[in-house]
Write a protein that holds these residues in place. Sequence first.
Motif, mmCIF file in Angstrom:
data_model
loop_
_atom_site.group_PDB
_atom_site.id
_atom_site.type_symbol
_atom_site.label_atom_id
_atom_site.label_comp_id
_atom_site.label_asym_id
_atom_site.label_seq_id
_atom_site.Cartn_x
_atom_site.Cartn_y
_atom_site.Cartn_z
ATOM 1 N N THR A 71 40.902 34.308 22.100
ATOM 2 C CA THR A 71 41.067 35.856 22.689
ATOM 3 C C THR A 71 41.572 35.661 24.332
ATOM 4 O OG1 THR A 71 38.579 35.478 23.305
ATOM 5 C CG2 THR A 71 39.046 36.593 21.512
ATOM 6 N N PRO A 72 41.879 36.357 24.901
ATOM 7 C CA PRO A 72 42.367 36.269 26.291
ATOM 8 C C PRO A 72 41.291 35.670 27.321
ATOM 9 C CG PRO A 72 43.233 38.267 25.499
ATOM 10 C CD PRO A 72 42.314 37.669 24.469
ATOM 11 N N LEU A 73 41.582 34.641 28.363
ATOM 12 C CA LEU A 73 40.702 34.451 29.209
ATOM 13 C C LEU A 73 40.181 35.609 29.852
ATOM 14 C CD1 LEU A 73 39.170 31.672 30.664
ATOM 15 C CD2 LEU A 73 41.396 31.824 31.928
ATOM 16 N N GLN A 74 40.865 36.534 30.261
ATOM 17 C CA GLN A 74 40.289 37.697 30.954
ATOM 18 C C GLN A 74 39.332 38.462 30.335
ATOM 19 O OE1 GLN A 74 41.430 38.379 34.012
ATOM 20 N NE2 GLN A 74 40.127 40.145 34.453
ATOM 21 N N ASP A 75 39.019 38.195 29.165
ATOM 22 C CA ASP A 75 38.104 38.960 28.238
ATOM 23 C C ASP A 75 36.502 38.264 29.019
ATOM 24 O OD1 ASP A 75 39.837 40.455 27.141
ATOM 25 O OD2 ASP A 75 39.697 39.366 25.253
ATOM 26 N N VAL A 76 36.456 37.238 29.563
ATOM 27 C CA VAL A 76 35.353 36.601 29.680
ATOM 28 C C VAL A 76 35.151 36.383 31.336
ATOM 29 C CG1 VAL A 76 34.899 35.236 27.508
ATOM 30 C CG2 VAL A 76 36.366 34.142 29.493
ATOM 31 N N VAL A 77 36.017 37.060 32.051
ATOM 32 C CA VAL A 77 35.789 37.139 33.518
ATOM 33 C C VAL A 77 34.792 37.882 33.913
ATOM 34 C CG1 VAL A 77 36.905 37.551 35.703
ATOM 35 C CG2 VAL A 77 38.265 36.495 33.792
ATOM 36 N N VAL A 78 33.903 37.634 34.920
ATOM 37 C CA VAL A 78 32.902 38.475 35.308
ATOM 38 C C VAL A 78 32.868 38.497 36.756
ATOM 39 C CG1 VAL A 78 31.122 37.895 33.669
ATOM 40 C CG2 VAL A 78 31.201 36.310 35.312
ATOM 41 N N PRO A 79 32.416 39.833 37.652
ATOM 42 C CA PRO A 79 32.503 39.841 38.993
ATOM 43 C C PRO A 79 31.341 38.928 39.414
ATOM 44 C CG PRO A 79 31.577 41.717 37.910
ATOM 45 C CD PRO A 79 31.958 40.696 36.788
ATOM 46 N N THR A 80 31.462 38.539 40.719
ATOM 47 C CA THR A 80 30.299 37.853 41.616
ATOM 48 C C THR A 80 30.111 38.789 42.797
ATOM 49 O OG1 THR A 80 31.823 36.971 43.211
ATOM 50 C CG2 THR A 80 31.468 35.747 41.328
ATOM 51 N N GLU A 81 28.907 38.476 43.507
ATOM 52 C CA GLU A 81 28.414 39.044 44.554
ATOM 53 C C GLU A 81 29.460 39.135 45.830
ATOM 54 O OE1 GLU A 81 24.462 38.062 45.276
ATOM 55 O OE2 GLU A 81 23.889 39.075 43.533
ATOM 56 N N VAL A 82 30.241 38.038 45.650
ATOM 57 C CA VAL A 82 31.157 37.897 46.928
ATOM 58 C C VAL A 82 32.441 38.559 46.468
ATOM 59 C CG1 VAL A 82 32.781 36.083 48.164
ATOM 60 C CG2 VAL A 82 30.339 35.421 47.062
ATOM 61 N N GLU A 83 32.766 39.359 47.418
ATOM 62 C CA GLU A 83 34.112 40.255 47.393
ATOM 63 C C GLU A 83 35.370 39.207 47.353
ATOM 64 O OE1 GLU A 83 36.169 43.792 50.246
ATOM 65 O OE2 GLU A 83 34.566 42.677 50.897
ATOM 66 N N ASN A 84 35.968 40.025 46.439
ATOM 67 C CA ASN A 84 37.477 39.149 45.967
ATOM 68 C C ASN A 84 37.189 37.937 45.097
ATOM 69 O OD1 ASN A 84 38.827 40.959 47.293
ATOM 70 N ND2 ASN A 84 38.613 40.254 49.377
ATOM 71 N N LEU A 85 36.166 37.497 44.793
ATOM 72 C CA LEU A 85 35.528 36.440 43.780
ATOM 73 C C LEU A 85 35.249 36.901 42.573
ATOM 74 C CD1 LEU A 85 35.629 33.220 43.661
ATOM 75 C CD2 LEU A 85 33.319 33.303 44.431
ATOM 76 N N TRP A 86 36.121 36.248 41.660
ATOM 77 C CA TRP A 86 35.698 36.491 40.186
ATOM 78 C C TRP A 86 35.305 35.095 39.585
ATOM 79 C CZ3 TRP A 86 38.929 39.501 42.788
ATOM 80 C CH2 TRP A 86 38.371 41.052 42.587
ATOM 81 N N PHE A 87 34.728 35.178 38.351
ATOM 82 C CA PHE A 87 34.158 33.747 37.656
ATOM 83 C C PHE A 87 34.412 33.770 36.342
ATOM 84 C CE2 PHE A 87 30.479 31.494 36.460
ATOM 85 C CZ PHE A 87 30.722 30.245 36.548
ATOM 86 N N VAL A 88 34.908 32.849 35.628
ATOM 87 C CA VAL A 88 34.652 32.435 34.212
ATOM 88 C C VAL A 88 33.878 31.282 34.005
ATOM 89 C CG1 VAL A 88 35.808 31.858 32.257
ATOM 90 C CG2 VAL A 88 37.055 33.142 33.947
ATOM 91 N N PRO A 89 32.732 31.585 33.329
ATOM 92 C CA PRO A 89 31.808 30.509 33.039
ATOM 93 C C PRO A 89 32.194 29.563 32.011
ATOM 94 C CG PRO A 89 30.928 32.661 32.023
ATOM 95 C CD PRO A 89 32.021 32.790 32.833
ATOM 96 N N SER A 90 31.468 28.501 31.761
ATOM 97 C CA SER A 90 31.901 27.401 30.860
ATOM 98 C C SER A 90 31.806 27.885 29.392
ATOM 99 C CB SER A 90 31.156 26.101 30.979
ATOM 100 O OG SER A 90 29.724 26.294 30.609
#
Length: 237
Positions: free
Chosen positions: A144-163
């Motif tokens: 599946t696309p990597l974008q499917d597991v991207v999550v937002p963070t509390e920091v503005e403009n920062l998104w995160f993909v866990p392991s």
Amino acid sequence: LGSGVGLAVLAHMFDNKMQTIMDVETVLGLPFLGGVPKWTGATTDKVARPIVLEQYASGAVESYRVLRTNVISAMDKAGQKMALFTSAESKEGKTITVLNLAVMTAKVGKKVLLIDMDLRRPRLHRSLGCERAPGVTDALSKGTPLQDVVVPTEVENLWFVPSGTSCDNVAELLQSSNMAAFFGGVKQQYDYVFIDTSPVLRAADVTILAARGLCSVVYVARVNRTPKPLSKYALDQ
């Protein structure tokens, strides 16, 4: 006094650990991007803290501001939007470096994606208060696309993909995957993508990723810890 000075000079001559900017540029043959002092309590065995967000962290902010400027400049010069962060061994500071650098880059209005690809000993999800899965391994194994597991963070403009879910065949999963296609989507959606990976001498993962030529590589070395020959060997790998 003369004996003391002589002993100090001899100790320095026979100490083969990374110590100075000259060691980086002459022994390793790499441009020096920046140095960050050790901050008390900045990291533990389980959690690396985004210290630049803390109230009394002006010194840390300034150090990472300089590092951000140099890393971004080097990436732009190389025409890269992605950077992979690694080190020779564990406990050298790569995770705390990539975490704080990602936060500092997001603070200037850039859309930043931080990816935890230290798939054997992931820690960034704890730093950002996120779940470990679903993440990188889940997207790779399911195609599946990597974008499917991207999550937002509390920091503005920062998104995160866990392991992602723990996986026994990490190297094989990376080797058999089309990493260019895997990262292709997120490279278009974010200004910069920062990737935390395993230490070079602990797993083959980073060697597999770096060999694809998809990103710049930022090498982190801790002063007075890693022997110069070991750092040189890790870079050759």
